[in-house]
Scaffold this active site. Structure first.
Site, short mmCIF file in Angstrom:
data_model
loop_
_atom_site.label_atom_id
_atom_site.label_comp_id
_atom_site.label_asym_id
_atom_site.label_seq_id
_atom_site.Cartn_x
_atom_site.Cartn_y
_atom_site.Cartn_z
N LEU A 126 -1.64 -4.14 21.54
CA LEU A 126 -1.73 -2.88 22.29
C LEU A 126 -0.89 -1.78 21.65
O LEU A 126 -1.40 -0.74 21.26
CB LEU A 126 -1.30 -3.11 23.73
N GLY A 344 36.48 -12.48 24.47
CA GLY A 344 36.14 -12.60 23.07
C GLY A 344 35.06 -13.64 22.82
O GLY A 344 34.21 -13.47 21.92
N GLU A 367 6.69 -4.28 27.86
CA GLU A 367 5.67 -4.26 28.92
C GLU A 367 5.91 -3.13 29.93
O GLU A 367 5.76 -3.30 31.14
CB GLU A 367 5.57 -5.62 29.61
N GLU A 371 11.57 3.68 32.64
CA GLU A 371 11.10 5.01 33.03
C GLU A 371 9.64 4.96 33.48
O GLU A 371 9.25 5.63 34.46
CB GLU A 371 11.26 5.97 31.85
#
Length: 388
Positions: A126, A344, A367, A371
């Site tokens: 895609l 650490g 995916e 936003e």
């Protein structure tokens, strides 16, 4: 009566995958991660367990389960490692599921048995180098020529696209112009090894280092006209549907990572000493772990709710977006807090929380970015452009 307890079959599956993750994945995944090596033996193990066939009918070699069963498996895997989890997620929800949802009977019978067994993987092409969140800006093209589709273009960040098990890639491409002047986008099946299909070297990634991700390019790739997946011109709608389902699966991975951070911190807080006391005795650590557990619990409820609506056949786009947003936030926040608790040692890749920290960020991007999820949620409420 509302009951959030898992049924016996779901619980048995969850426990089985949990045992596999802890006994088979946990001891070896650190090495694969450091070598940036795809874990073929672990994938074979998941295939033997039937995990790749969980949501598919038995007639195609599946387990006859449902999408929620897949999500439970993903959560338990991600509690230990996200690379293995996303390999399963992409193989099922992005790879095999489009064939099952939109394929012809012949396509289903040809591809699904091997995909359900885990003997083969499929990828979903895609995203493009210049597209990102704007999937409608697809530039890859496919034209019909003498009974064949001729595909040209490129895709980026494609999971499971370059393994020895990869058999096919479903590619979204512009196949014409709609009556309104917009792009007609369709989905074409490209088998691996198609002349003109080039798989670039694997990406050097921040996280998910034991998963397979590549850029793909197509130069006059010829495939039969019968390789059209679904209805011509419906490719855009198909991938939106695929992403809605996939967001629930990604949410489950986010919950698993968030819960894995809790698991590791609870153990460490009971072992690590500082200033003469185990650090779990300090209220600052207690509160931080309590917040982490709260995030994981809340995110789990969100993806359970989305999956429930999906299985009932009700609209679930908003709930999937909420689940994906909440779980990715929980994963990122918990990974940050877990790294802080470990100090650490949390900055060392040999400790799981170091991998969790590196793996968490992509959950806010892949995916559909956070936003995009906020945009979908706002539109579902009638706010903003395209609101209904």
């Amino acid at each position: 009566m509302i009951d959030y307890r898992l049924g016996e079959e779901y619980e048995a599956l969850r426990k089985t995958v949990q045992d596999f993750a802890r006994s088979e994945v946990a001891p070896v995944i650190g090495g694969y991660y450091e070598r940036e090596e795809f874990p073929y033996d672990l994938v074979a193990g998941m295939g033997a367990m039937g995990l790749f066939g969980l949501p598919f009918p038995e007639e195609f070699g599946g387990m006859g389960g449902d999408y929620f069963a897949l999500c439970l498996a993903l959560e338990e895997l991600a509690r230990v490692d996200s690379s293995v989890a996303v390999t399963l997620e992409a193989g099922v929800s992005l790879g095999a599921m489009p064939i099952f949802r939109f394929g012809t009977r012949e396509q289903q019978e040809h591809w699904l048995p091997a995909l359900c067994s885990g003997e083969a993987l499929a990828a979903f092409g895609l995203t493009e180098p210049g597209g990102g969140s704007d999937a409608g800006a697809t530039r890859t093209t496919a034209r019909l020529d003498d009974g064949h589709w001729v595909v040209n273009g490129s895709k980026s960040f494609i999971t499971n696209s370059g393994t020895k098990l990869t058999r096919l890639i479903t590619v979204t491409a512009v196949t014409g112009t709609r009556p309104d002047g917009g792009k007609e986008i369709s989905t074409i099946i490209l088998p691996s090894g198609t002349p003109g299909l080039t798989v670039a070297p694997r990406y050097s990634k921040v996280g998910w280092n034991a998963s397979d991700t590549h850029e793909l390019s197509f130069a006059d790739c010829h495939v039969p006209a019968e390789n059209l997946l679904g209805e011509r011109g419906r490719g855009y709608a198909q991938f939106l549907s695929t992403l809605d389902e996939g967001r629930i699966a990604i949410a489950a991975i986010g919950v698993g990572l968030a819960q894995g951070c809790v698991d590791e911190c609870v153990r460490y807080a009971g072992e690590r000493e500082a200033f003469g006391h185990r650090i779990g005795e300090y209220q600052a650590i207690q509160f931080k772990i309590a917040d982490m557990e709260t995030r994981a619990h809340t995110a789990r409820l969100a993806y359970y709710a989305a999956a429930s609506k999906m299985l009932r056949g009700e609209p679930f786009k908003k709930e999937a977006a909420i689940a994906k947003l909440v779980s990715s936030n929980a994963a990122m926040d918990n990974a940050r807090d877990a790294t802080q608790i470990f100090g650490g040692y949390g900055f060392m890749n040999e400790f799981p929380v170091g991998r969790f920290y590196r793996d968490a960020k992509i959950l806010e991007i892949g995916e559909g970015t956070s936003e995009i999820q906020r945009m979908l949620i706002a539109r579902s409420l009638g706010v903003g452009a395209g609101a209904r």
